[in-house]
Write a protein that holds these residues in place. Structure first.
Motif, PDB file in Angstrom:
ATOM      1  N   TRP A  29      48.063  30.728  34.580  1.00  0.00           N
ATOM      2  CA  TRP A  29      48.278  29.878  33.540  1.00  0.00           C
ATOM      3  C   TRP A  29      48.508  30.598  32.495  1.00  0.00           C
ATOM      4  O   TRP A  29      48.332  31.679  32.122  1.00  0.00           O
ATOM      5  N   TYR A  30      49.685  29.702  31.537  1.00  0.00           N
ATOM      6  CA  TYR A  30      50.044  30.552  30.394  1.00  0.00           C
ATOM      7  C   TYR A  30      49.380  29.258  29.312  1.00  0.00           C
ATOM      8  O   TYR A  30      49.276  28.268  29.648  1.00  0.00           O
ATOM      9  N   ARG A  31      49.539  29.730  28.169  1.00  0.00           N
ATOM     10  CA  ARG A  31      49.397  28.892  26.962  1.00  0.00           C
ATOM     11  C   ARG A  31      50.288  29.318  25.957  1.00  0.00           C
ATOM     12  O   ARG A  31      50.709  30.363  25.717  1.00  0.00           O
ATOM     13  N   GLN A  32      50.460  28.335  25.062  1.00  0.00           N
ATOM     14  CA  GLN A  32      51.275  28.545  23.721  1.00  0.00           C
ATOM     15  C   GLN A  32      50.629  27.493  22.783  1.00  0.00           C
ATOM     16  O   GLN A  32      50.617  26.309  22.625  1.00  0.00           O
ATOM     17  N   ALA A  33      50.334  28.307  21.768  1.00  0.00           N
ATOM     18  CA  ALA A  33      49.714  27.564  20.541  1.00  0.00           C
ATOM     19  C   ALA A  33      50.750  27.286  19.672  1.00  0.00           C
ATOM     20  O   ALA A  33      51.726  28.183  19.494  1.00  0.00           O
ATOM     21  N   PRO A  34      50.744  26.532  18.477  1.00  0.00           N
ATOM     22  CA  PRO A  34      51.726  26.161  17.660  1.00  0.00           C
ATOM     23  C   PRO A  34      52.098  27.443  17.036  1.00  0.00           C
ATOM     24  O   PRO A  34      51.025  28.169  16.329  1.00  0.00           O
ATOM     25  N   GLY A  35      53.146  27.669  16.834  1.00  0.00           N
ATOM     26  CA  GLY A  35      53.910  28.961  15.996  1.00  0.00           C
ATOM     27  C   GLY A  35      53.586  30.291  16.687  1.00  0.00           C
ATOM     28  O   GLY A  35      53.827  31.124  16.229  1.00  0.00           O
ATOM     29  N   ALA A  85      45.778  24.815  22.570  1.00  0.00           N
ATOM     30  CA  ALA A  85      47.155  25.298  23.142  1.00  0.00           C
ATOM     31  C   ALA A  85      47.859  24.158  24.328  1.00  0.00           C
ATOM     32  O   ALA A  85      46.767  23.584  24.663  1.00  0.00           O
ATOM     33  N   VAL A  86      49.043  24.313  24.314  1.00  0.00           N
ATOM     34  CA  VAL A  86      49.416  23.696  25.820  1.00  0.00           C
ATOM     35  C   VAL A  86      49.431  24.862  26.833  1.00  0.00           C
ATOM     36  O   VAL A  86      49.864  26.016  26.700  1.00  0.00           O
ATOM     37  N   TYR A  87      48.870  24.193  27.830  1.00  0.00           N
ATOM     38  CA  TYR A  87      48.668  25.207  28.840  1.00  0.00           C
ATOM     39  C   TYR A  87      49.740  25.021  29.912  1.00  0.00           C
ATOM     40  O   TYR A  87      49.814  23.596  30.455  1.00  0.00           O
TER      41      TYR A  87
END
Length: 115
Positions: A36-42, A91-93
């Motif tokens: 699982w990865y995640r990406q938060a805004p910016g 975040a988007v996971y």
């Protein structure tokens, strides 16, 4: 080819829990590891947790003791149990599957933790 479908994201208050699921299909027997990865805004996408075909797991330091990755081989599904959630976990996971150096990605599921 591997297809990944995530589910389980949503809105939760700080301190709450969510469980993400990732169902894999296709060439699943060649998968070396899933994660699982995640990406938060910016921010850049970061690895949160991973599990190898041999069962070895690893976590980013910020989630150790709070998140647990597991898998159900019979269902070809990987889970991410997230407890004691914090606003910074928002975040988007994305689910990831790796076959040697080739990565496959799901479309992502949004996790929002309110304070």
């Amino acid at each position: 080819q591997v297809q990944l479908v995530e589910s389980g994201g949503g809105l939760v208050q700080a301190g709450g829990s969510l469980r993400l699921s990732c169902a894999a299909s296709g060439n699943i027997f060649s998968i070396n590891a899933m994660g699982w990865y995640r990406q938060a805004p910016g921010k850049q996408r970061e690895l949160v947790a991973a599990i190898t075909s041999g069962g070895t797991v690893n976590y980013v330091d910020s989630v150790k003791g709070r998140f647990t990755i597991s898998r159900d081989n019979a269902k070809n599904t990987v889970y991410l149990q997230m407890n004691s959630l914090k606003p910074e976990d928002t975040a988007v996971y994305y689910c990831n599957a790796a076959i040697r150096s080739i990565n496959f990605w799901g479309t992502g599921t949004l996790v929002t933790v309110s304070s």
